[in-house]
Structure formats: structure tokens, C-alpha cells
Enzyme design. Structure first.
Site: not given
Ligand code: TYM
Length: 327
Positions: A111, A194, A197
Site C-alpha cells: 500500500k 488478488k 476494491k
Molecule cells: P479486508 O477488509 O481487506 O478484507 C476482508 C476479508 O476479505 C478477505 N479478502 C480476500 N479473500 C480472498 N481473495 C481475495 N482477493 C480477498 N480480498 C480480501 C481478507 O483476507 C479478509 O479476511 N486487516 C483486515 C481487517 C481486519 C481483521 C481484523 C481481520 C481488521 N482487524 C481482525 C481479521 C481479524 C482487512 O483489511 O481485511
């Protein structure tokens, strides 16, 4: 009963990667566990946000989670900023993780390097400490996430173990739960990246609320390769393998078995689009119902936050006591 925790950011629109990588498991795991799910609005602040858009996205993401199958009666569903223990514990986490460890996080490197002229907040760098706080505040056993969050769960484990060894048993050391199919949904146009968004037109990203006709078109135009045989081979055939993985996540059949049903790319694209559209249809319908009553969603989230605070308050008090802060 085991405790499950996971979070998702209210930034941008929910896409197929979020759904298959994480939310399908969130929904399943609430059946036999005490599940706690969080819309992590504080994490979204690591990038500049439009206040009205953030507010709207937060409520709509909660509605989408309910539409996907998260039951706010059974699970604890809440918004991160409504539980003040998260940023409070995050400071203790920041003081337990090193600069070097945070520097090695690939999400930060991606990022912050993407556009060197852009503002890179300090929050983007310390983000994994807040994520560790999210997870550890609930004595979490399991964290259902997509593959891209593996490293963040690993660092959470390291922080928990370090804190426990310095200050005595305080935190449960959690484990990630990553699905077999759908753990890494790739961009339909750039299958070496991957699905995310991304901004603008996003021809490679399929959104959960997208019109079925558009979804069909995106799959039809998905990048494959110049050969024509259908094989599951991520290194040699990333585009085709991505389609097989998506179809596998929708149908429950192994991608290698699915591959043997196809001789050409066309029918594979059509079937994958159809499976995705069918998976999304009931979610879109349920979301449309929920969207008409945002006040009710906000009431449910408030109830969730009150419930979350009971556990979060106890764990934070334990951590403060053990580290030597006054009660
Ligand atoms: P975030 O909001 O980017 O994504 C949410 C969830 O979606 C999964 N994900 C994917 N899985 C498969 N293929 C993809 N292309 C793909 N893009 C996103 C992510 O792995 C995630 O599970 N840091 C985290 C949010 C967070 C969190 C937490 C997660 C904050 N605190 C505590 C678990 C536990 C994030 O930005 O996810």
C-alpha cells in the site's frame, strides 16, 4: 465453546474475494462457535475518508454481512469505533511489536509503495497492532480470513506470545482459518494480482451487489491464455485456475475435478458466471430489504457493541493489570 473473531473494512464495495475468502466461513463458523464479527471503521481511517461516505459504507457493510448470513442474534456484530477498548489495547500492542516486524508486513509495503506521491499515514504502518488488539480482546481461538491476512494473524500470535512471556499468561494465542477454495480470489483481468476494491471501472473485480449482466460480461472477458486446454495449474495457467477456484468455491467440488468437465474456456466462463450470479442472487435480495431500514441496523450494531464491551472490558483490564497499569 470456541471463540471466533474476524473483521472487515468499510472501504469500497464488497467483492467476490471478501465473500469467498472470508464471509462464507464467517457464516459457517457462527453455527458451532461464539462468533464476534466487526466492521473495522478505525482501520479504514488509515487511508483518507470522506466522512459521509464512511458513515454510509459502515452501515451498508453491516447490512451486507447480515444479508450474507451473519445473524446478529446469534453472533456479536458491531462497529469497531463503538468499542473503545480496541484503540486502548492497540497502544499496548504497539509497545509489544517492533519497528522491524511492522516493516516486514507485505500489506504495508504494497500500500505504501503503490504511489510514492501519496500520503502514507503512520496508522497504515501500525495497523497490525490495532488488528492484534481486535483479535486478542476477545480471547479468540479462530480467525477466519482470506490468505492475504495470514501474515497479520501470524504477527498477532507473535505479539500475544511475547506479551504472555513478559507479563504472564494474558492472551489466548489464536489460529487462522483459511478456506481451501477461495482463499485467494484473483483479479479477472490481472490474474497475478488478488481481486481488490480497486478504484475506477474495475473490470477485474466482481462486486457482491453488481448487476448480473455486468458480472456475466466480466467473466466473459476474463483473461485466460493462448492455449486452449483447461487445467488447474496456478503457475502456468493463473487465469483459468482462478476461474476453476471460483467455481470450486461456489460448488464445493475440487478444482482439478471441475477441470476435467471442460475442453474449452468459453463454457467454463459461462458456468462460473452463472454459479456466482446464483450465489449472489439471495444476498442481493436480502440486502435490498435491509437497506430500507438503516435505523434498525444501527440499533442492532449498538446492541452488538454493548455485548462486545463485556468481554473486551474484561480482557483489557487483565492486560492493564498484568503490564502494571493502575486499575
Ligand atoms: P479486508 O477488509 O481487506 O478484507 C476482508 C476479508 O476479505 C478477505 N479478502 C480476500 N479473500 C480472498 N481473495 C481475495 N482477493 C480477498 N480480498 C480480501 C481478507 O483476507 C479478509 O479476511 N486487516 C483486515 C481487517 C481486519 C481483521 C481484523 C481481520 C481488521 N482487524 C481482525 C481479521 C481479524 C482487512 O483489511 O481485511
Amino acid at each position: 465453546m470456541k471463540r471466533v473473531f474476524s473483521g472487515i473494512q468499510p472501504s469500497g464495495d464488497l467483492h467476490l474475494g471478501n465473500l469467498l475468502g472470508a464471509l462464507v466461513n464467517w457464516s459457517k463458523m457462527q453455527e458451532d462457535n461464539d462468533a464476534v464479527y466487526c466492521v473495522v471503521d478505525l482501520h479504514a481511517l488509515t487511508l483518507p475518508q470522506e466522512p459521509d461516505v464512511l458513515r454510509k459504507n459502515t452501515v451498508e457493510l453491516a447490512q451486507l454481512l447480515i444479508a450474507v448470513g451473519i445473524d446478529p442474534e446469534r453472533s456479536t456484530l458491531f462497529v469497531q469505533s463503538q468499542v473503545p477498548q480496541h484503540p486502548q489495547l492497540a497502544w499496548l500492542m504497539e509497545c509489544t511489536v517492533s519497528y522491524g516486524e511492522l516493516s516486514r508486513m507485505t500489506a504495508f509495503k504494497d500500500k505504501s509503495n503503490r504511489d510514492t506521491t501519496k500520503f502514507v499515514s503512520a496508522g497504515l504502518f501500525t495497523y497490525p497492532a490495532l488488528q492484534a488488539a481486535d483479535i486478542l480482546l476477545y480471547d479468540t481461538d479462530f480467525v477466519p480470513v482470506g490468505d492475504d491476512q495470514r501474515q497479520h494473524v501470524e504477527i498477532t500470535r507473535d505479539i500475544a506470545e511475547r506479551f504472555n512471556s513478559r507479563y504472564g499468561e494474558t492472551f489466548v494465542v489464536p489460529e487462522h482459518v483459511i478456506p481451501e477454495a477461495g482463499a485467494r480470489v484473483m483479479d479477472l483481468q490481472k490474474p497475478d494480482r488478488k481481486m481488490s476494491k480497486s478504484e475506477g471501472e474495475s473490470p477485474g473485480t466482481v462486486f457482491v451487489l453488481e448487476d448480473p449482466k455486468k458480472i456475466e460480461k466480466k467473466f466473459k472477458r476474463a483473461v485466460t491464455d493462448s492455449e486452449s486446454d483447461v487445467r488447474f495449474d496456478i503457475a502456468e495457467k493463473p487465469g483459468v485456475s482462478n476461474l476453476l477456484s471460483i467455481l470450486s468455491a461456489c460448488t464445493g467440488e475440487a478444482p482439478e475435478d471441475l477441470a476435467s468437465n471442460y475442453e474449452q474456456y468459453g463454457p467454463l466462463k459461462t458456468d462460473t458466471a452463472e454459479a456466482v450470479i446464483e450465489l449472489l442472487r439471495p444476498i442481493q435480495a436480502r440486502f435490498a430489504e435491509l437497506q430500507s431500514d438503516p435505523a434498525e441496523t444501527q440499533r442492532l450494531l449498538r446492541v452488538g457493541a454493548d455485548k462486545a464491551q463485556v468481554v473486551a472490558g474484561e480482557v483489557l483490564a487483565r492486560a492493564k493489570r498484568n503490564i502494571g497499569l493502575l486499575a
